[in-house]
Enzyme design. Structure first.
Site, PDB file in Angstrom:
ATOM      1  N   ALA A   1       0.861  -1.181   0.000  1.00 15.94           N
ATOM      2  CA  ALA A   1       0.000   0.000   0.000  1.00 15.94           C
ATOM      3  C   ALA A   1       0.899   1.233   0.000  1.00 15.94           C
ATOM      4  CB  ALA A   1      -0.908   0.002   1.219  1.00 15.94           C
ATOM      5  N   GLY A   2       1.005   1.864  -1.164  1.00 18.69           N
ATOM      6  CA  GLY A   2       1.874   3.024  -1.305  1.00 18.69           C
ATOM      7  C   GLY A   2       3.089   2.707  -2.156  1.00 18.69           C
ATOM      8  N   LEU A   3       3.185   3.348  -3.314  1.00 25.24           N
ATOM      9  CA  LEU A   3       4.288   3.074  -4.242  1.00 25.24           C
ATOM     10  C   LEU A   3       5.114   4.332  -4.501  1.00 25.24           C
ATOM     11  CD1 LEU A   3       2.677   0.671  -6.872  1.00 25.24           C
ATOM     12  CD2 LEU A   3       4.313   0.110  -5.074  1.00 25.24           C
TER      13      LEU A   3
ATOM     14  N   GLY B   1      15.839   7.703   2.226  1.00 29.86           N
ATOM     15  CA  GLY B   1      16.117   7.372   0.836  1.00 29.86           C
ATOM     16  C   GLY B   1      15.543   6.031   0.457  1.00 29.86           C
TER      17      GLY B   1
ATOM     18  N   ALA C   1       8.600   1.792  -4.222  1.00 34.83           N
ATOM     19  CA  ALA C   1       9.320   1.444  -5.444  1.00 34.83           C
ATOM     20  C   ALA C   1      10.675   0.834  -5.121  1.00 34.83           C
ATOM     21  CB  ALA C   1       9.493   2.691  -6.314  1.00 34.83           C
TER      22      ALA C   1
ATOM     23  N   VAL D   1      12.539   4.073  11.849  1.00 29.03           N
ATOM     24  CA  VAL D   1      13.537   4.821  12.618  1.00 29.03           C
ATOM     25  C   VAL D   1      14.911   4.648  11.977  1.00 29.03           C
ATOM     26  CG1 VAL D   1      14.616   5.168  14.859  1.00 29.03           C
ATOM     27  CG2 VAL D   1      12.219   4.459  14.749  1.00 29.03           C
TER      28      VAL D   1
ATOM     29  N   LYS E   1      10.437   9.511  16.093  1.00 27.67           N
ATOM     30  CA  LYS E   1      11.370   8.383  16.157  1.00 27.67           C
ATOM     31  C   LYS E   1      11.843   8.136  17.584  1.00 27.67           C
ATOM     32  CE  LYS E   1      12.809   9.543  11.476  1.00 27.67           C
ATOM     33  NZ  LYS E   1      13.851  10.190  10.651  1.00 27.67           N
TER      34      LYS E   1
END
Length: 430
Positions: free
Chosen positions: A10-12, A304, A17, A134, A207
């Site tokens: 769920a979420g690309l 990243g 990706a 985190v 975090k």
């Protein structure tokens, strides 16, 4: 080899990706290490037409991520949407309610709802993995939960936001001020168009709340985190820090004392020779201090596509192997009720920078305000002599409470010769 692990994403975005890329590049390696193949069987994202660099032609597409989370042909749901509430929370809750393992990179969700979600996962006898939430690619969750499992943790702290660390590093290296370096960070993609969550310390606080629960076996309590950002740090402060033998870092620090935990995120001056002072650029670092192991520092890329996706895949590998643990190392029912403590009684040394009118008696008045709050000066710097003109004055103090330094600064700010609010940065002994 057992049946494949069926994965729904769920979420690309960047992380989604990146996760697909790792599975595609290292499918055989993952299967060899886990004894199961990884099959992405379904995905959900807002834009079907976007090129994500991987072949999705054979994958089922869900326009509604919540429906994906309930699908009977999925074993593990990756929640890579983000946000503390809304669709992300609904996806995770739906997946857990349907007996599916969940892996998430969503620190905001866990900071606000971590205890509740941990209980739901354990009630459903499934795994809630969040290594990616985190410090990106640094395996700090696994380190605290497993590698340091034989230790009582005395303190955990670190550089938890790469955007702020980049800005502070660039300010020191270039001599430029905050606003200019922030614009550069945005142009390079290190900072969002609205950088508030990063530069105001909220991201780091999310975090830290997670690390605190894991390190000290308590419920997640984001509301108890004391938070300050870096907007007020100037190039002048950074230059003075260098002269005094320090570097300025935005740190998240959690420490337990007499059953209560103080959680704080704020700029700190740390001695140049301290390892964490030398963590530069967009890198993160986390330090855990255990009673038997001593001090352990982990450093690496905190964000990243590659680093964060690497952490997502690490959690999936644990699921594939059947190696799952309670969300916060001990059963959720045994997590201690949160017992936060106030910053007011926290003791530290301080850096204080004043902009004052250069005239006789000013320093004596400032010293008197500090004396009346029982604060001892360690050192004072004043550059130049310009009678009647503004000049900076820097003072470092010996250890005192936040309550005392705040009272002293309030008195100093009210002085006629003090031209702007005093700047205070805590000096940490790490």
């Amino acid at each position: 080899m057992t049946k494949p692990l069926r994965i729904g994403i769920a979420g690309l975005g960047t992380v989604g990706a990146g996760t697909l890329s790792i599975i595609e590049a290292h499918g055989k390696l993952l299967a060899a290490r886990c004894g199961r193949e990884f099959h992405v069987t379904a995905v959900s994202a807002r834009d079907r037409t976007r090129d994500r660099g991987v072949d999705l032609s054979a994958v089922r597409w869900f326009d509604n991520a919540v429906e994906l989370a309930a699908d009977s042909e999925i074993d593990v749901v990756l929640e890579l949407i983000g946000g503390s509430d809304g669709i992300a929370k609904e996806v995770v809750e739906t997946a857990l309610a349907n007996g599916k393992h969940v892996v998430t990179a969503n620190k905001a969700l866990l900071a606000h709802h971590g205890t509740q979600l941990a209980r739901a996962a354990e009630d459903a006898r499934v795994y809630l993995g969040y290594e990616a939430a985190v410090a990106g690619g640094i395996p700090v969750i696994k380190s605290l939960r497993e590698g340091l499992g034989g230790n009582a943790i005395d303190r955990v702290y670190g550089i938890l936001n790469g955007t702020c660390n980049y800005i502070l590093t660039a300010m020191r290296e270039s001599g430029r001020d905050f606003s200019e370096v922030l614009e550069e960070a945005q142009a390079l993609g290190y900072a969002e168009a609205d950088p508030s969550f990063d530069v105001d310390g909220v991201d780091a606080a999310h975090k830290l709340a997670i690390l605190t629960a894991l390190a000290f076996g308590c419920e997640v309590d984001f509301d108890s985190v004391s938070v300050e950002g870096i907007r007020e740090i100037s190039a002048l402060d950074i230059a003075y820090a260098e002269e005094l033998g320090y570097r300025i870092k935005l740190l998240g620090i959690a420490q337990q004392s007499e059953g209560a935990v103080l959680q704080r995120v704020h700029p700190c001056m740390v001695a140049k020779e301290t390892p964490i002072a030398n963590v530069e650029g967009v890198f993160n670092a986390v330090v855990a201090e255990g009673d038997f192991v001593g001090r352990i520092l982990s450093e690496g890329a905190g964000a990243g596509a590659g680093p964060t996706a690497s952490a997502v895949v690490a959690d999936m590998m644990d699921i594939a192997r059947g190696s799952t643990l309670p969300t916060f190392a001990i059963p959720a029912a045994q997590l201690a009720p949160s017992k936060g403590t106030s910053m007011a009684a926290h003791v530290s040394s301080h850096y204080v920078r004043l902009m004052v009118t250069d005239r006789p008696g000013v320093i004596a008045d400032v010293a008197a305000a500090l004396r009346d709050e029982e604060i001892s000066m360690e050192a004072m710097l004043q550059r130049g002599h310009a009678p009647g003109e503004p000049v900076p004055v820097v003072i470092t103090t010996h250890a005192t409470t936040q309550q005392h330094i705040a009272s002293a600064l309030q008195r100093i700010e009210a002085m006629e010769a003090v031209l702007e609010p005093p700047r205070m940065i805590r000096i940490e002994s790490l």
